[in-house]
Design an enzyme around this catalytic site. Sequence first.
Site, PDB file in Angstrom:
ATOM      1  N   ASP A  19       0.740  -1.189   0.031  1.00 43.84           N
ATOM      2  CA  ASP A  19       0.176  -0.046  -0.030  1.00 43.84           C
ATOM      3  C   ASP A  19       0.778   1.062  -0.018  1.00 43.84           C
ATOM      4  O   ASP A  19       2.006   1.070   0.675  1.00 43.84           O
ATOM      5  CB  ASP A  19      -1.038  -0.058   1.392  1.00 43.84           C
ATOM      6  CG  ASP A  19      -2.064   0.790   1.149  1.00 43.84           C
ATOM      7  OD1 ASP A  19      -1.969   2.201   0.774  1.00 43.84           O
ATOM      8  OD2 ASP A  19      -3.159   0.432   1.374  1.00 43.84           O
ATOM      9  N   ILE A  48       1.382  -0.361  -6.637  1.00 40.74           N
ATOM     10  CA  ILE A  48       1.166  -1.435  -7.504  1.00 40.74           C
ATOM     11  C   ILE A  48       1.501  -1.183  -8.813  1.00 40.74           C
ATOM     12  O   ILE A  48       1.675  -2.301  -9.578  1.00 40.74           O
ATOM     13  CB  ILE A  48      -0.101  -1.943  -7.522  1.00 40.74           C
ATOM     14  CG1 ILE A  48      -1.159  -0.933  -7.813  1.00 40.74           C
ATOM     15  CG2 ILE A  48      -0.803  -2.497  -6.034  1.00 40.74           C
ATOM     16  CD1 ILE A  48      -2.650  -1.160  -7.991  1.00 40.74           C
ATOM     17  N   TYR A  97     -13.990   4.701 -13.641  1.00 41.20           N
ATOM     18  CA  TYR A  97     -13.813   3.527 -12.398  1.00 41.20           C
ATOM     19  C   TYR A  97     -14.749   2.209 -12.893  1.00 41.20           C
ATOM     20  O   TYR A  97     -14.168   1.175 -12.851  1.00 41.20           O
ATOM     21  CB  TYR A  97     -14.258   4.022 -11.353  1.00 41.20           C
ATOM     22  CG  TYR A  97     -14.567   3.180 -10.150  1.00 41.20           C
ATOM     23  CD1 TYR A  97     -13.482   2.877  -9.253  1.00 41.20           C
ATOM     24  CD2 TYR A  97     -15.724   2.407  -9.577  1.00 41.20           C
ATOM     25  CE1 TYR A  97     -13.324   2.150  -8.359  1.00 41.20           C
ATOM     26  CE2 TYR A  97     -15.928   1.659  -8.937  1.00 41.20           C
ATOM     27  CZ  TYR A  97     -14.634   1.393  -8.048  1.00 41.20           C
ATOM     28  OH  TYR A  97     -14.529   0.505  -7.059  1.00 41.20           O
ATOM     29  N   LYS A 126     -13.333  -1.544 -13.812  1.00 44.52           N
ATOM     30  CA  LYS A 126     -13.583  -2.646 -13.178  1.00 44.52           C
ATOM     31  C   LYS A 126     -14.161  -3.697 -14.011  1.00 44.52           C
ATOM     32  O   LYS A 126     -13.923  -4.792 -14.076  1.00 44.52           O
ATOM     33  CB  LYS A 126     -14.907  -2.218 -12.135  1.00 44.52           C
ATOM     34  CG  LYS A 126     -14.219  -1.391 -10.656  1.00 44.52           C
ATOM     35  CD  LYS A 126     -13.370  -2.416  -9.843  1.00 44.52           C
ATOM     36  CE  LYS A 126     -12.953  -1.555  -8.797  1.00 44.52           C
ATOM     37  NZ  LYS A 126     -11.997  -2.606  -8.070  1.00 44.52           N
TER      38      LYS A 126
HETATM   39  N1  SER Z   1     -18.763   2.426  -3.815  1.00 44.07           N
HETATM   40  C1  SER Z   1     -17.599   2.729  -4.685  1.00 44.07           C
HETATM   41  C2  SER Z   1     -17.736   4.078  -5.340  1.00 44.07           C
HETATM   42  O1  SER Z   1     -18.786   4.744  -4.905  1.00 44.07           O
HETATM   43  C3  SER Z   1     -17.897   1.980  -5.916  1.00 44.07           C
HETATM   44  O2  SER Z   1     -17.291   0.768  -5.989  1.00 44.07           O
HETATM   45  O3  SER Z   1     -16.881   4.407  -5.801  1.00 44.07           O
END
Ligand code: SER
Length: 341
Positions: A37, A57, A156, A160
Amino acid sequence: MSRKLSVMITGASGEIGHGLIARLTTADPDRPVITLDLNPLSADLAPKVRHQFGGSILDRELLARIQAEYEVDQVYHLAALLSTRSEFSPELAHKVNVEGTLNLLEFAQRQGESHGRAVVFFYPSSIAAYGLPTAAAKAAAGKVKEDEFNQPTTMYGANKLYCEHLGRYYGRHYKQLAADPHAGKVDFRCIRFPGLISAVTVPSGGTSDYAPEMTHAAAAGEPYECFVRPDTRIPFMAMPDAVDAIQRLVHAPREKLTRVVYNIGAFAPTAAEVERIVRAAFPRAEIATKVDEKRQGIVDSWPADVDDTAARRDWGHAPAYALDTAFGEYLIPTIRNRYAR
Ligand code: SER
């Protein structure tokens, strides 16, 4: 140097890591846990792990060093930039969320090739992998299944969804044209989490953060402006159930798993319902609504609830907390304690 098979957790100092380290080290105190981390672990968690690697990472040299020093047969790859933060720095998000995951999958593949056992690779995906086009579609869809509405609107969510595919590739098809078989060294298992609410940590950079932020602010005696409309609905889950689900999936017999990616649900309140429960527990809470139309748009593209039939059937997903007990028995008492100190 430890040749004992170890567990590796990236993003260990984050919200899920916090609960997971405590659970893993209690369940099996002899199994070494190593972490990677950018941030150090909190003082209560640090003594529980064998070694903390401070770094990124994206640092392949550091990963090679860990590779040389440890034999790992379980990876929990939790490091990521969350959804709101990723919209401000999409290129960085792609680097961390996608290239970082590729690095960890390579790490797991090399580990599996070196010690010969399949490396269980746990990957947390999200309801952000869904993208419902309109409010009407969201209302009509109800509980969405894993393979529906896979058109995320955020960087995001796209990251994913793609990493779910990458994981499936490493798990089942890696180097499929090579003369020797290479696949099967990475046993990739993935959960699409709903919004998570922890009593001991506050999230940062997410878009489902309004529910945990509202709860923590009320307990801390701070005013809070909720950034979504009261009728906004998405699924949520209490952190202990999320950690429990991870453990159930990771320990499930491989032959029981009919999917690579699983939805899990627990409860799906509107923002108004969360506010009502928080106000009942903290009558002096100062909660207002100030809609951020842009963040609202992201939450509106996420499903109102998820169909988790497969997780319940294949590996016994069974959240302990419903909406009332999540708040009444876990969140509110634990948070009260935290801010009373
Ligand atoms: N809960 C997370 C977010 O709001 C989504 O995985 O970014």
